[in-house]
Design a protein around this motif. Structure first.
Motif, PDB file in Angstrom:
ATOM      1  N   TYR A  35      37.026  41.384  45.350  1.00 48.92           N
ATOM      2  CA  TYR A  35      36.646  41.222  43.953  1.00 48.92           C
ATOM      3  C   TYR A  35      36.881  39.772  43.554  1.00 48.92           C
ATOM      4  O   TYR A  35      37.733  39.093  44.103  1.00 48.92           O
ATOM      5  N   GLN A  37      37.714  37.589  39.910  1.00 46.49           N
ATOM      6  CA  GLN A  37      38.134  37.772  38.531  1.00 46.49           C
ATOM      7  C   GLN A  37      37.947  36.471  37.772  1.00 46.49           C
ATOM      8  O   GLN A  37      38.545  35.454  38.128  1.00 46.49           O
ATOM      9  N   LEU A  43      37.010  42.297  36.658  1.00 51.39           N
ATOM     10  CA  LEU A  43      36.841  42.148  38.102  1.00 51.39           C
ATOM     11  C   LEU A  43      35.436  42.592  38.493  1.00 51.39           C
ATOM     12  O   LEU A  43      34.960  43.624  38.032  1.00 51.39           O
ATOM     13  N   LEU A  45      32.901  43.330  41.888  1.00 50.07           N
ATOM     14  CA  LEU A  45      32.924  43.609  43.316  1.00 50.07           C
ATOM     15  C   LEU A  45      31.944  42.710  44.052  1.00 50.07           C
ATOM     16  O   LEU A  45      30.762  42.629  43.698  1.00 50.07           O
ATOM     17  N   TYR A  48      32.212  45.217  50.199  1.00 50.96           N
ATOM     18  CA  TYR A  48      33.194  46.209  50.588  1.00 50.96           C
ATOM     19  C   TYR A  48      32.877  46.751  51.972  1.00 50.96           C
ATOM     20  O   TYR A  48      31.787  46.522  52.511  1.00 50.96           O
ATOM     21  N   GLU A  59      28.445  44.070  43.513  1.00 56.11           N
ATOM     22  CA  GLU A  59      27.680  43.604  42.354  1.00 56.11           C
ATOM     23  C   GLU A  59      27.253  42.135  42.459  1.00 56.11           C
ATOM     24  O   GLU A  59      26.169  41.770  42.014  1.00 56.11           O
ATOM     25  N   PHE A  90      40.415  38.623  44.753  1.00 55.28           N
ATOM     26  CA  PHE A  90      41.359  39.670  45.126  1.00 55.28           C
ATOM     27  C   PHE A  90      40.766  40.531  46.239  1.00 55.28           C
ATOM     28  O   PHE A  90      39.611  40.957  46.163  1.00 55.28           O
TER      29      PHE A  90
END
Lengths: 117, 116
Positions: A35, A37, A43, A45, A48, A59, A90
């Motif tokens: 993520y 921020q 946050l 994404l 993944y 996203e 993160f």
């Protein structure tokens, strides 16, 4: 009890440079994610993975690459850094639940603060 | 795009008071989670509530979920100075197959200040 470890904690890049943010977890979690921020944005994404060899876009994937060669590691590569990629990044991991509830409790690293000049 | 939106954006209360934060979301979900973030740190999971649950407790935390209104609330009772942090809701939206989407979507957070 290391949990999720991110390196480096701080990094300054020049526009156009490339770098890799490292993420490692020692909890044998199948799921890992990245993520970013930004102030006032919450946050978002980036990418993944649900297991070794499997990655997918979130996203905001543009400008970032990932790979998952082992269960433990999930590096995030910035191909050609831009000022818009200045952010706090993160890494988070989780067990995958069976059944309809797929995404469980996320364990977060402490973050990597990146500045692109 | 943000799935969950927290309200209020900021909240300031006295120690010992209760703090209530709300989260609204747009699409059907499998579960909703609440996280806390202390300044300069990573997020810490607080509680997960599934779509078929209406209320859940954990210590001084109480979470409710109203799927008909697409909203959730987090109540912190008897707040302490150490509760000062940002609080985020995150939703696991239902994917095409009816299972989760593997994409936990976070709101922008509520910044809670507890004054000693």
């Amino acid at each position: 009890n290391a949990g999720v470890t991110q390196t480096p904690k701080f990094q300054v890049l020049k526009t156009g440079q490339s770098m890799t943010l490292q993420c490692a977890q020692d909890m044998n979690h199948e799921y890992m994610s990245w993520y970013r921020q930004d102030p006032g944005m919450g946050l978002r994404l980036i990418h993944y993975s649900v297991g070794a060899g499997i990655t997918d876009q979130g996203e905001v994937p543009n400008g970032y690459n990932v790979s998952r060669s082992t269960t433990e590691d999930f590096p995030l590569r910035l191909l050609s850094a831009a000022p818009s990629q200045t952010s706090v990044y993160f890494c988070a991991s989780s067990y995958l639940r069976t059944g309809p509830t797929n995404t469980g409790e996320l364990f977060f690293g402490e973050g990597s603060r990146l500045t692109v000049l | 795009s943000q799935q969950g939106e927290e309200d209020p954006q900021a909240l300031s209360i006295q120690e010992g008071e209760n703090a209530t934060m709300n989260c609204s979301y747009k699409t059907s979900i499998n579960n909703l989670q609440w996280y806390r973030q202390n300044s300069g740190r990573g997020l810490v999971h607080l509680i997960l509530i599934r779509s078929n649950e209406r209320e859940k407790h954990s210590g001084r935390l109480r979470v409710t979920l109203d799927t008909s209104k697409k909203s959730s609330s987090l109540l912190i009772t008897a707040s302490r100075a150490a509760d000062t942090a940002s609080y985020f809701c995150a939703t696991d939206a239902t994917g095409e197959s009816g299972a989760g989407s593997y994409q936990l979507t976070f709101g922008k957070g509520t910044k809670l200040s507890v004054i000693p």
